[in-house]
Design a protein around this motif. Sequence first.
Motif, PDB file in Angstrom:
ATOM      1  N   SER A 255      52.504  40.130 -11.366  1.00 44.03           N
ATOM      2  CA  SER A 255      51.535  40.143 -10.271  1.00 44.03           C
ATOM      3  C   SER A 255      51.802  39.052  -9.249  1.00 44.03           C
ATOM      4  O   SER A 255      51.166  38.997  -8.202  1.00 44.03           O
ATOM      5  N   GLY A 256      52.746  38.144  -9.538  1.00 45.13           N
ATOM      6  CA  GLY A 256      53.098  37.089  -8.608  1.00 45.13           C
ATOM      7  C   GLY A 256      52.190  35.882  -8.722  1.00 45.13           C
ATOM      8  O   GLY A 256      51.373  35.769  -9.636  1.00 45.13           O
ATOM      9  N   GLY A 257      52.318  34.969  -7.782  1.00 44.75           N
ATOM     10  CA  GLY A 257      51.516  33.758  -7.798  1.00 44.75           C
ATOM     11  C   GLY A 257      52.124  32.681  -8.667  1.00 44.75           C
ATOM     12  O   GLY A 257      53.310  32.724  -9.020  1.00 44.75           O
ATOM     13  N   LYS A 258      51.300  31.717  -9.034  1.00 42.96           N
ATOM     14  CA  LYS A 258      51.744  30.581  -9.834  1.00 42.96           C
ATOM     15  C   LYS A 258      52.288  31.048 -11.182  1.00 42.96           C
ATOM     16  O   LYS A 258      51.810  32.030 -11.754  1.00 42.96           O
ATOM     17  N   ALA A 259      53.281  30.328 -11.691  1.00 44.80           N
ATOM     18  CA  ALA A 259      53.837  30.666 -13.005  1.00 44.80           C
ATOM     19  C   ALA A 259      52.741  30.633 -14.056  1.00 44.80           C
ATOM     20  O   ALA A 259      51.858  29.777 -14.032  1.00 44.80           O
ATOM     21  N   ALA A 260      52.784  31.570 -14.985  1.00 42.22           N
ATOM     22  CA  ALA A 260      51.791  31.590 -16.061  1.00 42.22           C
ATOM     23  C   ALA A 260      51.979  30.409 -16.994  1.00 42.22           C
ATOM     24  O   ALA A 260      51.012  29.801 -17.441  1.00 42.22           O
ATOM     25  N   VAL A 261      53.229  30.095 -17.292  1.00 45.26           N
ATOM     26  CA  VAL A 261      53.533  28.934 -18.130  1.00 45.26           C
ATOM     27  C   VAL A 261      54.782  28.252 -17.599  1.00 45.26           C
ATOM     28  O   VAL A 261      55.783  28.905 -17.323  1.00 45.26           O
ATOM     29  N   ASP A 262      54.710  26.965 -17.437  1.00 43.30           N
ATOM     30  CA  ASP A 262      55.845  26.162 -16.986  1.00 43.30           C
ATOM     31  C   ASP A 262      55.977  25.004 -17.965  1.00 43.30           C
ATOM     32  O   ASP A 262      55.069  24.176 -18.079  1.00 43.30           O
ATOM     33  N   ALA A 263      57.066  24.973 -18.719  1.00 40.02           N
ATOM     34  CA  ALA A 263      57.209  23.960 -19.767  1.00 40.02           C
ATOM     35  C   ALA A 263      58.621  23.421 -19.789  1.00 40.02           C
ATOM     36  O   ALA A 263      59.572  24.186 -19.884  1.00 40.02           O
ATOM     37  N   GLY A 264      58.779  22.105 -19.683  1.00 42.00           N
ATOM     38  CA  GLY A 264      60.126  21.568 -19.699  1.00 42.00           C
ATOM     39  C   GLY A 264      60.169  20.054 -19.779  1.00 42.00           C
ATOM     40  O   GLY A 264      59.163  19.370 -19.570  1.00 42.00           O
ATOM     41  N   PHE A 265      61.362  19.553 -20.080  1.00 41.97           N
ATOM     42  CA  PHE A 265      61.563  18.113 -20.181  1.00 41.97           C
ATOM     43  C   PHE A 265      61.546  17.454 -18.803  1.00 41.97           C
ATOM     44  O   PHE A 265      62.124  17.969 -17.848  1.00 41.97           O
ATOM     45  N   THR A 266      60.902  16.319 -18.718  1.00 45.83           N
ATOM     46  CA  THR A 266      61.036  15.447 -17.562  1.00 45.83           C
ATOM     47  C   THR A 266      61.946  14.275 -17.911  1.00 45.83           C
ATOM     48  O   THR A 266      62.482  13.607 -17.033  1.00 45.83           O
ATOM     49  N   LYS A 267      62.114  14.014 -19.205  1.00 46.20           N
ATOM     50  CA  LYS A 267      63.018  12.980 -19.705  1.00 46.20           C
ATOM     51  C   LYS A 267      63.514  13.432 -21.068  1.00 46.20           C
ATOM     52  O   LYS A 267      62.729  13.939 -21.883  1.00 46.20           O
ATOM     53  N   VAL A 268      64.814  13.281 -21.347  1.00 48.32           N
ATOM     54  CA  VAL A 268      65.347  13.701 -22.632  1.00 48.32           C
ATOM     55  C   VAL A 268      66.523  12.811 -23.025  1.00 48.32           C
ATOM     56  O   VAL A 268      67.300  12.377 -22.175  1.00 48.32           O
ATOM     57  N   ASP A 269      66.630  12.540 -24.320  1.00 47.51           N
ATOM     58  CA  ASP A 269      67.698  11.707 -24.874  1.00 47.51           C
ATOM     59  C   ASP A 269      68.156  12.374 -26.161  1.00 47.51           C
ATOM     60  O   ASP A 269      67.349  12.668 -27.051  1.00 47.51           O
ATOM     61  N   PHE A 270      69.473  12.631 -26.280  1.00 48.29           N
ATOM     62  CA  PHE A 270      69.996  13.331 -27.448  1.00 48.29           C
ATOM     63  C   PHE A 270      70.552  12.390 -28.520  1.00 48.29           C
ATOM     64  O   PHE A 270      71.216  12.841 -29.448  1.00 48.29           O
ATOM     65  N   SER A 271      70.250  11.123 -28.416  1.00 48.04           N
ATOM     66  CA  SER A 271      70.655  10.192 -29.474  1.00 48.04           C
ATOM     67  C   SER A 271      69.627  10.210 -30.598  1.00 48.04           C
ATOM     68  O   SER A 271      68.522  10.733 -30.452  1.00 48.04           O
TER      69      SER A 271
END
Length: 407
Positions: A255-271
Motif C-alpha cells: 500500500s506504500g507509505g512508511k516502511a512497516a518494519v525497519d531494523a538494522g545495525f547503527t554500530k557493529v563489531d565482529f570481534s
Amino acid sequence: MAPNDSAETNGEATGTVVGRRKKARYIVPFAVAGVAAATIGLVPALAASGDPELPDITAQELIEKIAASDQEQLSGTLKISTDLGIPSLGGIASSFAPDAGGGDASAAPESKLMELASGTHTLRVAADGPDKQRLSILGEGSEYSLVHNGDDVWGYDSESNEVYHAKAEGAERPGGKHKAPEGVPATPKELADKALAAAGDTTSVTVDGTAQVAGRDAYQLLIKPKQSGSTIGSIRVAVDSATGVPLKFTLATSSGGKAAVDAGFTKVDFSKPDASSFSFTPPKGAKVTEADELKAAAGKDGAARKAPKDLGALEDFKGLDVIGEGWNAVAEIDAPGGAGLPAQGSGDMPAQAQQFLDALGDKVTGDFGSGTVFKTRLVNALLTDDGKVYVGAVTQDTLVKAADAAE
C-alpha cells in the motif's frame, strides 16, 4: 555497483537455501496485534547512505553467502522502527503476558516483546556462539536485558528491579543443545533467514545495488512477491560484503507509505565480546521469579499462557487448512469455541476489547456469509459470523476471496 542480477527462487536456483514459504502461527480473534508483533521475525530494513563500489555478485551467490556465513561473534547497536498501523495495545497487551493471572512477572520476555510491535526502539546486542547472547532494550532512564549464558536465561527490568530466570532449552539433557526461548528478538541474520525461507517460485530475488551500513560496505538483496494481493510489497536486506551477515532490513507494504518494519545495525563489531557481557547476578533487593513458578500459577488459573512461538507451524490449531500459495497463502482455522464474535452490547466482551476490535474491524460479506475483517498494515484476519478464521499477509479482497473459495 553490483548489477541487478535476478534469481527466481524456483528450487533449482537456490537449492536448500530458500524453501517454500513457511506457514505462520496466528493468535485469534482479537490478538491480531500479537500476530503483527510476531511478524517482526519476518522482516528487515533498507540501508540508508553510501553507494560503495563492490565486485559484481549474482542473487544466487549473495544468498549462498548469507547461508555460508559462520560469524557467531558480534556486538553492536540496533534501531528498530515498527509501523503496523494498529492502535495502542494498552491494557490488552498485558492480558497476554504471563503475569495476567496475578503473578508478578514484568521481567519475563513475553511482557517486553509486545513493546516492539510499535514505535522506535534502540537495542544493544552481543553474541558469542550458540550458548551466549545478550539483548538489551534501552528506555528513558531504564533498560531491559535478556541474557542467555549456557544453561541459564535471565531477564532483568531495571525500572521495576525484577528478575526472570529460566533454564535454557535442552539444559537438563546431558550434552543438550542450549537455546534461548523462542520469541526472543533475533539477530539480523536470523531475521533474514526467516525472510528467505518465505521465498518460493512465486518470488523474485535480485541484487539491487550496494549501500553502507554501520560503516560497512554491503550488497542489497531485494525480495518481491510476483503475485498481486499480498500486503507485502518488498523486503530489502543489506548484506555485509565481507562476512555475509545481514546488517539491515526493510519491509515495505504494497500500500506504500512508511516502511512497516525497519531494523538494522547503527554500530557493529565482529570481534569477540567481553565475557562480562554474558554474566548476570540478580541485583541486591531484586525480586526473582522462576519460569516454573509462572507456569504453575498459570495452571492454577486454568489458562496457561505461552510465549509467541516462531512463525513456523499452524499444526497445533484444530481444523487448520491453507488456501492459496506463496505470498497469498491464507490460513483457515476454527475460532476458539467454534463461534464468531459476541454481538455488540451483549456484555460478553470487555469494553476495552470491544473498543479495540471496533478500531480494527470492517464488516464484510461474500459467498462465505458475513464476518469482520481486522486489519493491520501487514496481517489481516477475517472472523466469520459462523466461527471460521482466515488469516494472512494479504489484502482484504484476497482474504474474502479465500473465504469464498473455502465454501
